[in-house]
Design an enzyme around this catalytic site. Structure first.
Site, mmCIF file in Angstrom:
data_model
loop_
_atom_site.group_PDB
_atom_site.id
_atom_site.type_symbol
_atom_site.label_atom_id
_atom_site.label_comp_id
_atom_site.label_asym_id
_atom_site.label_seq_id
_atom_site.Cartn_x
_atom_site.Cartn_y
_atom_site.Cartn_z
ATOM 1 N N TYR A 183 -11.334 -44.326 6.911
ATOM 2 C CA TYR A 183 -10.348 -43.351 6.435
ATOM 3 C C TYR A 183 -8.925 -43.797 6.790
ATOM 4 C CZ TYR A 183 -7.848 -39.145 5.321
ATOM 5 O OH TYR A 183 -6.953 -38.275 4.762
ATOM 6 N N HIS A 214 2.721 -44.434 0.179
ATOM 7 C CA HIS A 214 1.708 -43.833 1.044
ATOM 8 C C HIS A 214 0.828 -44.913 1.694
ATOM 9 C CE1 HIS A 214 0.345 -39.579 1.684
ATOM 10 N NE2 HIS A 214 -0.700 -40.180 2.223
ATOM 11 N N GLY A 246 3.718 -50.641 4.969
ATOM 12 C CA GLY A 246 3.509 -52.039 5.321
ATOM 13 C C GLY A 246 4.355 -52.568 6.462
ATOM 14 N N VAL A 247 5.165 -51.717 7.107
ATOM 15 C CA VAL A 247 6.015 -52.203 8.208
ATOM 16 C C VAL A 247 5.141 -52.531 9.430
ATOM 17 C CG1 VAL A 247 7.830 -51.573 9.841
ATOM 18 C CG2 VAL A 247 7.990 -50.842 7.451
ATOM 19 N N ASP A 304 8.965 -46.663 3.877
ATOM 20 C CA ASP A 304 7.723 -47.001 4.586
ATOM 21 C C ASP A 304 6.747 -47.694 3.662
ATOM 22 O OD1 ASP A 304 5.709 -45.295 3.355
ATOM 23 O OD2 ASP A 304 6.080 -43.706 4.805
ATOM 24 N N LYS A 338 9.311 -37.600 -0.121
ATOM 25 C CA LYS A 338 8.571 -38.812 0.272
ATOM 26 C C LYS A 338 7.594 -39.216 -0.836
ATOM 27 C CE LYS A 338 5.476 -40.481 3.968
ATOM 28 N NZ LYS A 338 4.108 -40.410 3.495
ATOM 29 N N THR A 359 6.067 -34.394 0.762
ATOM 30 C CA THR A 359 5.326 -35.536 0.214
ATOM 31 C C THR A 359 4.853 -35.217 -1.194
ATOM 32 O OG1 THR A 359 4.678 -36.206 2.416
ATOM 33 C CG2 THR A 359 3.347 -37.066 0.597
ATOM 34 N N ARG A 393 0.082 -46.740 10.013
ATOM 35 C CA ARG A 393 -1.209 -47.014 10.660
ATOM 36 C C ARG A 393 -1.141 -47.601 12.079
ATOM 37 N NH1 ARG A 393 -1.748 -48.330 5.313
ATOM 38 N NH2 ARG A 393 -3.461 -47.410 4.116
ATOM 39 N N TYR A 401 2.802 -30.737 2.857
ATOM 40 C CA TYR A 401 1.979 -30.775 1.647
ATOM 41 C C TYR A 401 2.129 -29.390 1.052
ATOM 42 C CZ TYR A 401 -0.258 -35.269 2.638
ATOM 43 O OH TYR A 401 -0.505 -36.599 2.849
ATOM 44 N N ARG A 439 -10.741 -43.508 -3.253
ATOM 45 C CA ARG A 439 -10.791 -44.362 -2.054
ATOM 46 C C ARG A 439 -12.241 -44.719 -1.761
ATOM 47 N NH1 ARG A 439 -6.716 -40.834 1.829
ATOM 48 N NH2 ARG A 439 -4.907 -40.888 0.441
ATOM 49 N N GLN A 480 6.559 -32.512 7.913
ATOM 50 C CA GLN A 480 6.165 -32.956 6.559
ATOM 51 C C GLN A 480 5.329 -31.874 5.891
ATOM 52 O OE1 GLN A 480 2.617 -34.107 6.010
ATOM 53 N NE2 GLN A 480 3.019 -34.070 3.801
ATOM 54 N N SER A 521 2.755 -33.944 10.430
ATOM 55 C CA SER A 521 2.093 -33.749 9.131
ATOM 56 C C SER A 521 1.511 -32.344 8.982
ATOM 57 C CB SER A 521 0.961 -34.773 9.005
ATOM 58 O OG SER A 521 0.026 -34.364 8.038
#
Ligand code: FNR
Length: 381
Positions: free
Chosen positions: A37, A275, A308-309, A306, A251, A169, A330, A143, A178, A141, A119
């Protein structure tokens, strides 16, 4: 310096300082469901790969004899002073990584003055996470629930708990395809994880026949569609403005026209983000989306970045291309999995030290000195 000093006595760090390698360490630590996940992406993973590759398309051109012996990473984001141009991205369901969840991450961030964006899908309530955060700026954040009363109640609680900046977001109005989660039939929310904000909400609770404590599955099944079948329109943003008196940041922006619409809608900022490659497969690397967006709207609202940083050099590239600050995703959740609060602190200290050293070696003393002339486009293989 601390790490080298400990190395003299034969002690190496318990958690790697290489943020890219954290994923492998976390893989052997977590059950396959939670690991999949957290690490997983949409469909083939092409967007996740594109996010990393996009950083390789740019190379830093270091400057010499600039006197960058000491650096100051302090910056301002939306008028708020921050000790470095890094925030923790909003990531829900932290308790699948570690039982101490978001409050542990918030404490680690607060100990360094870093802002964690809380979140809506947190495993702990708004009030619990706020209590764990420090005195720095608090960001929440959203939703966006399709029930206005629930939405207003959540916003009011966030404001009462001291959150001042709202990050809305837009890219996750329904969950993506996924395969890792599908193959394992693993969705934390179905198990009542990541539902704490809703389950503790007085308005949401009045909508249930039985309390979430008596019937967590029933409550989850009521909550999930409320935040995952709600593709809103641009014309609905005034509703949020009406119910939130601080800055609002959108976002999930990747298209330059959407960035322009955010300006038209009077938003204060955007996060250029896909995301972390979890939503649409086959999307351009998020960093590839950044320059044209900065060109179009960079002087009209604040642009954050954001997806991949992983290194100090990545942060430098995003800032040089016009981002005000970056959000780290992550890696801090892997740090949480591997070492709880101390693990998140280690991950944050690693990227802060990497940024500080790399910035200095590239010849810059402050993040604000960075501009497009710090980079060249790398020849493609
Ligand atoms: C996320 N992300 C996310 N974003 C958001 O706005 N609200 C949320 O609740 C979550 N939850 C979430 C869970 C997990 C497990 C991950 C990995 C990501 C997206 C997050 O904020 C951010 O955009 C990406 O994680 C950035 O990409 P990297 O740094 O993970 O590559």
């Amino acid at each position: 310096h601390e790490i080298y000093a400990q190395g003299l006595q034969g002690h190496t760090p318990e958690i790697t300082c290489n943020l890219e390698a954290l994923e492998d360490a976390a893989r052997s630590h977590l059950e396959p469901g939670p690991f999949g996940y957290i690490a997983g992406g949409a469909s083939t993973g092409a967007t996740m790969r594109a996010n990393r590759e996009a950083f390789d398309h740019w190379r830093i051109v270091p400057r010499m004899l600039t006197g960058a012996t000491t650096r100051d990473l302090t910056t301002t984001v939306l008028g708020q002073t921050m000790p470095a141009p890094i925030l923790l991205a909003p990531i829900g369901v932290n308790s699948i990584a570690h039982p101490h969840g978001e409050p542990a991450a918030a404490r680690a961030a607060a100990s360094l003055g870093i802002t964690m964006v809380m979140s809506t899908a947190s495993s702990y309530s708004i009030e619990d996470v706020a209590a764990a955060g420090g005195d720095g700026p608090r960001w929440f954040q959203l939703y966006w629930p399709d029930d206005d009363a629930v939405c207003v109640s959540i916003l009011r609680r966030a404001r009462d708990a001291g959150f001042t900046t709202l990050v809305v977001t837009l890219d996750t109005w329904t969950l993506a395809w996924r395969p890792s989660d599908l193959d394992q039939a693993y969705l934390p929310f179905i198990r009542g994880i990541g539902t704490a904000v809703a389950f503790s909400d007085p308005v949401f609770r009045t909508m249930l026949d039985r309390s979430p404590e008596e019937d967590p599955v029933g409550a989850s099944l009521r909550w999930i569609p409320m935040i995952s079948r709600t593709c809103r329109g641009w014309d609905e943003l005034p509703f949020l403005r009406q119910h939130w008196d601080g800055p609002i940041v959108l976002k999930g922006i990747q298209h330059v026209d959407d960035a322009r619409r955010a300006v038209e809608a009077g938003m204060d900022g955007i996060v250029v983000s896909n995301h972390g490659g979890r939503q649409v497969d086959g999307v351009i690397g998020s960093l590839d989306a950044l320059p044209s967006i900065v060109d179009a709207v960079g002087d009209k609202l604040e642009v954050l970045f954001d997806s991949g940083v992983r290194t100090g050099a990545d942060v430098i590239k995003a800032l040089a291309l016009g981002a005000r600050a970056v959000l780290l995703g992550r890696p801090y959740v892997y740090g949480l999995a591997l070492g709880g609060e101390a693990g998140v602190r280690h991950v944050l200290r690693s990227i802060l030290a990497d940024l500080d050293q790399t910035l200095g070696l590239a010849g810059y003393r402050t993040p604000t000195e960075l501009g497009p002339d710090a980079l060249i486009r790398a020849p493609r293989a």
